[in-house]
Design an enzyme around this catalytic site. Structure first.
Site, PDB file in Angstrom:
ATOM      1  N   CYS A 255       1.040  -1.201   0.129  1.00  0.00           N
ATOM      2  CA  CYS A 255      -0.201   0.021  -0.190  1.00  0.00           C
ATOM      3  C   CYS A 255       0.904   1.229   0.115  1.00  0.00           C
ATOM      4  O   CYS A 255       0.730   2.193  -0.844  1.00  0.00           O
ATOM      5  CB  CYS A 255      -1.044  -0.068   1.085  1.00  0.00           C
ATOM      6  SG  CYS A 255      -0.101  -0.037   2.926  1.00  0.00           S
ATOM      7  N   HIS A 303      -2.598   1.378   6.666  1.00  0.00           N
ATOM      8  CA  HIS A 303      -3.113   1.310   5.392  1.00  0.00           C
ATOM      9  C   HIS A 303      -3.130   2.754   4.658  1.00  0.00           C
ATOM     10  O   HIS A 303      -3.651   3.710   5.557  1.00  0.00           O
ATOM     11  CB  HIS A 303      -4.248   0.447   5.382  1.00  0.00           C
ATOM     12  CG  HIS A 303      -4.612   0.078   3.761  1.00  0.00           C
ATOM     13  ND1 HIS A 303      -3.838  -0.850   3.252  1.00  0.00           N
ATOM     14  CD2 HIS A 303      -5.467   0.605   2.803  1.00  0.00           C
ATOM     15  CE1 HIS A 303      -4.175  -0.845   1.954  1.00  0.00           C
ATOM     16  NE2 HIS A 303      -5.444   0.058   1.832  1.00  0.00           N
ATOM     17  N   HIS A 315      -5.974   1.785  -4.323  1.00  0.00           N
ATOM     18  CA  HIS A 315      -4.925   1.181  -3.374  1.00  0.00           C
ATOM     19  C   HIS A 315      -4.594   0.016  -3.632  1.00  0.00           C
ATOM     20  O   HIS A 315      -5.249  -0.687  -4.523  1.00  0.00           O
ATOM     21  CB  HIS A 315      -5.663   1.405  -1.939  1.00  0.00           C
ATOM     22  CG  HIS A 315      -6.753   0.528  -1.840  1.00  0.00           C
ATOM     23  ND1 HIS A 315      -6.763  -0.359  -0.456  1.00  0.00           N
ATOM     24  CD2 HIS A 315      -7.750  -0.303  -2.404  1.00  0.00           C
ATOM     25  CE1 HIS A 315      -7.971  -1.227  -0.574  1.00  0.00           C
ATOM     26  NE2 HIS A 315      -8.447  -1.154  -1.760  1.00  0.00           N
TER      27      HIS A 315
END
Length: 340
Positions: A255, A303, A315
């Site tokens: 990520c 994240h 993402h």
């Protein structure tokens, strides 16, 4: 014949073994009895824990890379200073040898033997300059020795930091692998149809998946400007590429690796991890998000995605799921930052 103490010990071992076997057998049955919904929750938990460990791995690896570069530079500097020290020592040795061969006559005796005061003064000046040169060489040797010791000390510190970071990175890597393996074991207990449904529920985004974009993607690029537009464009080009933990492209990303690569393409250098990227640039309230902003999730800032407008982001979700479009409402929102 067993003594009473030996008998008691044997009985205790037998009971312990039976209890252990029951416990292990019961644990296995308990795990096998998990419902698909419980498996989904546990897999989601393992994935989030793996992602937290991935970001810690990224941070430790970044520190190791910096320590390695600094160590290499210090080793080069130590080599150069060693050469300078040897040169200074050789010059001092050559000077001493020359003095020994020529002999040094005391200044008072030189005056007595000299038939000309002018000649004496000339010789005295030469001797004085030679003494000054010798003193300078001695000072230079001492200075080079001190600097070399300092550089070697700094190199030793960097080496220790490198080894500590490498150890931490290896530990976090093992944690990632352990969590992902645990998730896979749970999924393997499901039937094929149950597994399909659980994965669909875990990976569903309601935004069209990896290929989403189209007119909405064009709108995002239109509303973004300058560097943000270039970062968003890069993120769109990465759609469908695999999640690879610890990767920063171009063939796969985790990520924070995706957001770092996207903004690097826009000429902005971001730190490597989620918990450092959130402090890179201006903090942005959720209601003022613009395409290109970094959006972060979960209390541990584990994240990150790149906002593209309309409440959506691009993402890299987790291993097994490609880079895709998702709603920022899919995960607990933790904050946003606008890189400068």
């Amino acid at each position: 014949m067993l003594t009473s103490g030996t008998a008691r010990a044997a009985a205790l071992l037998a009971l312990t073994g039976a209890a252990s076997a029951t416990f292990l057998h019961g644990t296995g049955h308990a795990e096998n009895r998990l419902t698909p919904a419980q498996v989904r929750a546990k897999v989601d938990q393992y994935r989030r824990e793996a992602e937290q460990a991935t970001e810690k791995y990224n941070g430790a690896k970044e520190k190791a890379d910096r320590a390695r570069q600094a160590l290499d530079a210090l080793r080069d500097q130590a080599a150069r200073r060693t050469t300078r020290l040897n040169t200074a020592r050789n010059a001092l040795g050559a000077f001493g040898a020359a003095q020994y061969r020529s002999g040094t006559v005391a200044a008072a005796l030189q005056l007595a033997l000299s038939s000309s005061p002018d000649q004496y003064l000339k010789r005295a000046s030469i001797v004085e300059r030679a003494g000054n040169r010798q003193s300078a060489l001695i000072t230079a040797v001492g200075r080079q020795e001190r600097k070399l010791r300092q550089v070697r000390g700094e190199a030793a510190d960097r080496l220790a930091a490198l080894r500590a970071s490498q150890t931490a990175a290896a530990r976090h890597k093992r944690t990632v692998q352990r969590k992902l393996a645990a998730a896979d074991r749970l999924l393997d207990r499901l039937t094929r149809e149950q597994r399909r449904r659980v994965l669909a529920a875990l990976d569903g985004d309601g935004a069209g998946g990896a290929g989403a974009g189209g007119a909405d993607g064009a709108d995002s690029l239109t509303s973004a400007t300058g560097r943000a537009a270039r970062a968003v464009s890069y993120a769109y080009a990465a759609l469908g590429k695999p999640y690879i933990w610890g990767a920063t492209g171009p063939y796969g990303y985790d990520c924070s690796g995706l957001t770092q690569a996207a903004w690097r393409a826009a000429g902005v250098s971001l730190p490597r991890t989620t918990y450092t990227q959130i402090n890179a640039g201006q903090r942005v309230p959720r209601g003022q998000l613009a395409p290109g902003d970094l959006v972060f999730f979960y209390s541990g800032i584990s994240h990150v995605g790149i906002y593209i407008g309309g409440g959506r982001m691009i993402h890299a979700p987790h291993p097994g799921a490609p880079v895709r479009v998702a709603s920022i409402a899919d995960m607990p929102f933790a904050g946003a930052a606008r890189p400068a």
